[in-house]
Design a protein around this motif. Sequence first.
Motif, PDB file in Angstrom:
ATOM      1  N   THR A   1       0.837  -1.202   0.000  1.00 22.35           N
ATOM      2  CA  THR A   1       0.000   0.000   0.000  1.00 22.35           C
ATOM      3  C   THR A   1       0.872   1.252   0.000  1.00 22.35           C
ATOM      4  OG1 THR A   1      -1.788  -1.119   1.188  1.00 22.35           O
ATOM      5  CG2 THR A   1      -1.762   1.287   1.266  1.00 22.35           C
ATOM      6  N   TYR A   2       1.855   1.280   0.907  1.00 13.51           N
ATOM      7  CA  TYR A   2       2.750   2.434   0.959  1.00 13.51           C
ATOM      8  C   TYR A   2       3.569   2.544  -0.319  1.00 13.51           C
ATOM      9  CZ  TYR A   2       6.406   5.632   2.435  1.00 13.51           C
ATOM     10  OH  TYR A   2       7.271   6.690   2.516  1.00 13.51           O
ATOM     11  N   GLY A   3       4.033   1.408  -0.840  1.00 15.97           N
ATOM     12  CA  GLY A   3       4.821   1.431  -2.068  1.00 15.97           C
ATOM     13  C   GLY A   3       4.041   1.967  -3.248  1.00 15.97           C
ATOM     14  N   THR A   4       2.759   1.610  -3.328  1.00 17.84           N
ATOM     15  CA  THR A   4       1.914   2.116  -4.414  1.00 17.84           C
ATOM     16  C   THR A   4       1.753   3.618  -4.331  1.00 17.84           C
ATOM     17  OG1 THR A   4       0.695   0.014  -4.453  1.00 17.84           O
ATOM     18  CG2 THR A   4      -0.356   1.911  -5.494  1.00 17.84           C
ATOM     19  N   LEU A   5       1.497   4.130  -3.131  1.00 22.64           N
ATOM     20  CA  LEU A   5       1.338   5.572  -2.950  1.00 22.64           C
ATOM     21  C   LEU A   5       2.667   6.302  -3.172  1.00 22.64           C
ATOM     22  CD1 LEU A   5      -0.950   5.425   0.208  1.00 22.64           C
ATOM     23  CD2 LEU A   5      -1.638   6.131  -2.095  1.00 22.64           C
ATOM     24  N   TYR A   6       3.757   5.693  -2.731  1.00 24.14           N
ATOM     25  CA  TYR A   6       5.084   6.274  -2.937  1.00 24.14           C
ATOM     26  C   TYR A   6       5.392   6.383  -4.430  1.00 24.14           C
ATOM     27  CZ  TYR A   6      10.065   7.083  -1.994  1.00 24.14           C
ATOM     28  OH  TYR A   6      11.327   7.626  -1.912  1.00 24.14           O
ATOM     29  N   GLN A   7       5.041   5.324  -5.164  1.00 21.92           N
ATOM     30  CA  GLN A   7       5.231   5.330  -6.617  1.00 21.92           C
ATOM     31  C   GLN A   7       4.444   6.465  -7.261  1.00 21.92           C
ATOM     32  OE1 GLN A   7       6.730   3.071  -8.849  1.00 21.92           O
ATOM     33  NE2 GLN A   7       5.808   3.880 -10.715  1.00 21.92           N
ATOM     34  N   LYS A   8       3.196   6.627  -6.843  1.00 24.89           N
ATOM     35  CA  LYS A   8       2.340   7.656  -7.419  1.00 24.89           C
ATOM     36  C   LYS A   8       2.864   9.061  -7.110  1.00 24.89           C
ATOM     37  CE  LYS A   8      -1.491   9.319  -9.280  1.00 24.89           C
ATOM     38  NZ  LYS A   8      -1.849   9.134 -10.703  1.00 24.89           N
ATOM     39  N   ARG A   9       3.408   9.237  -5.917  1.00 20.98           N
ATOM     40  CA  ARG A   9       3.833  10.571  -5.483  1.00 20.98           C
ATOM     41  C   ARG A   9       5.179  10.988  -6.063  1.00 20.98           C
ATOM     42  NH1 ARG A   9       4.008  12.581   0.857  1.00 20.98           N
ATOM     43  NH2 ARG A   9       4.553  14.742   0.440  1.00 20.98           N
ATOM     44  N   HIS A  10       6.127  10.043  -6.165  1.00 17.33           N
ATOM     45  CA  HIS A  10       7.502  10.417  -6.489  1.00 17.33           C
ATOM     46  C   HIS A  10       7.966   9.988  -7.875  1.00 17.33           C
ATOM     47  CE1 HIS A  10       8.282  11.817  -2.430  1.00 17.33           C
ATOM     48  NE2 HIS A  10       7.811  10.681  -1.951  1.00 17.33           N
ATOM     49  N   LEU A  11       7.213   9.121  -8.571  1.00 13.40           N
ATOM     50  CA  LEU A  11       7.706   8.575  -9.839  1.00 13.40           C
ATOM     51  C   LEU A  11       6.700   8.759 -10.962  1.00 13.40           C
ATOM     52  CD1 LEU A  11       9.310   5.319  -8.415  1.00 13.40           C
ATOM     53  CD2 LEU A  11      10.540   7.293  -9.348  1.00 13.40           C
ATOM     54  N   GLN A  12       6.156   9.945 -11.079  1.00  9.98           N
ATOM     55  CA  GLN A  12       5.218  10.236 -12.166  1.00  9.98           C
ATOM     56  C   GLN A  12       5.947  10.437 -13.495  1.00  9.98           C
ATOM     57  OE1 GLN A  12       1.686  10.477 -12.538  1.00  9.98           O
ATOM     58  NE2 GLN A  12       1.983   9.159 -10.782  1.00  9.98           N
ATOM     59  N   ASN A  13       7.215  10.755 -13.437  1.00 11.31           N
ATOM     60  CA  ASN A  13       8.004  10.959 -14.642  1.00 11.31           C
ATOM     61  C   ASN A  13       9.090   9.897 -14.726  1.00 11.31           C
ATOM     62  OD1 ASN A  13       6.707  13.457 -15.504  1.00 11.31           O
ATOM     63  ND2 ASN A  13       7.665  14.352 -13.685  1.00 11.31           N
ATOM     64  N   GLY A  14       9.664   9.750 -15.899  1.00  9.38           N
ATOM     65  CA  GLY A  14      10.734   8.782 -16.086  1.00  9.38           C
ATOM     66  C   GLY A  14      10.275   7.577 -16.883  1.00  9.38           C
ATOM     67  N   ASP A  15      11.233   6.892 -17.482  1.00 11.81           N
ATOM     68  CA  ASP A  15      10.948   5.728 -18.307  1.00 11.81           C
ATOM     69  C   ASP A  15      10.560   4.553 -17.413  1.00 11.81           C
ATOM     70  OD1 ASP A  15      11.321   3.334 -19.961  1.00 11.81           O
ATOM     71  OD2 ASP A  15      12.233   4.709 -21.409  1.00 11.81           O
ATOM     72  N   ILE A  16       9.364   3.993 -17.629  1.00  7.57           N
ATOM     73  CA  ILE A  16       8.859   2.907 -16.797  1.00  7.57           C
ATOM     74  C   ILE A  16       9.787   1.695 -16.844  1.00  7.57           C
ATOM     75  CG2 ILE A  16       6.989   1.209 -16.571  1.00  7.57           C
ATOM     76  CD1 ILE A  16       5.018   3.334 -17.251  1.00  7.57           C
TER      77      ILE A  16
END
Length: 307
Positions: A167-182
């Motif tokens: 759950t935390y990892g999903t939210l962390y991903q959404k907050r900090h990794l919106q840009n960049g090559d997947i």
Amino acid sequence: MTLARLAPAIFVLLWSTGWVVAKYAAFFADPLTFLVLRYAFAILLFIGFCVVTGARWPRSWTTISHAIVSGMFLHGLYLGAVWWAIGQGVPAAISGIIAGLQPLMTAAVAPFLINENLSRLQQIGLVLGFLGIALAVLPKMVAIDTAAMPIHLLPVVVNVLGMAAVTYGTLYQKRHLQNGDIRAIATLQYAGALIVTVPLAFALEDLHVTWNLQLVGALAWSVLGLSMGAIALLLYLIRRGQVSRAASLIYLVPPLAAVQAALFFGEALTLPMIVGTIIAVAGVYLTNRKAADPAPSGDRASKAVAS
């Protein structure tokens, strides 16, 4: 059909097979040891894929560190906790109910961490999805012979902590990794998963592995179908929309896994499981519907960044 429409269904189908793979792999390797092999091969294949397809690696150490940290939670702590708990005797039925907590955890925390709010209809959908999961797996849990297979508290607690981690990892991903090559992000995330899983495997297991065709097949599907295919789709879904909507898809995994167990292992597919699956599907549909009301400003901003 566009990828945006097909991605949720493909993700659920791929991710649900993880239960079948786990059942096979447990006969030939310790759970955490198997995950170490899975992550290592995933990194190698992702690096090759990134080179062949010309992926752009992040130049900022901040982005690199965010990718590694998110991988520690999304893969290392989550799968490590769940697989270890199942290896310690937590039944799949109970683990399925615990997995159903993740969308509710995500919806509860998202307004505070990323300013993402759900409509009343979406909230109802999340609750409905959890009730469907409970109906599908509770009869199996009640039928467990606890005298023959005692369930200790610690593995259950670890299983719940695994849900909190993803759950935390999903939210962390959404907050900090919106840009960049997947593609590059996913590679770095598996590096983060290894950072967590390797020391845990050495500390908790004998590193047992029996190499045979069954193990190779389970490992191949875990790497190609799950670690590469399913996770790439999940990251794609998180980046495109609300994390609560993406998380709600987890509701469909335990019922589908039960169907697969019936097909491949001959396990009984009961009426409560069928009805619960239908209810869970309805809950996911409500959660993923586009709300008629305008999205909150914070959600609009995050979607603007994602585009």
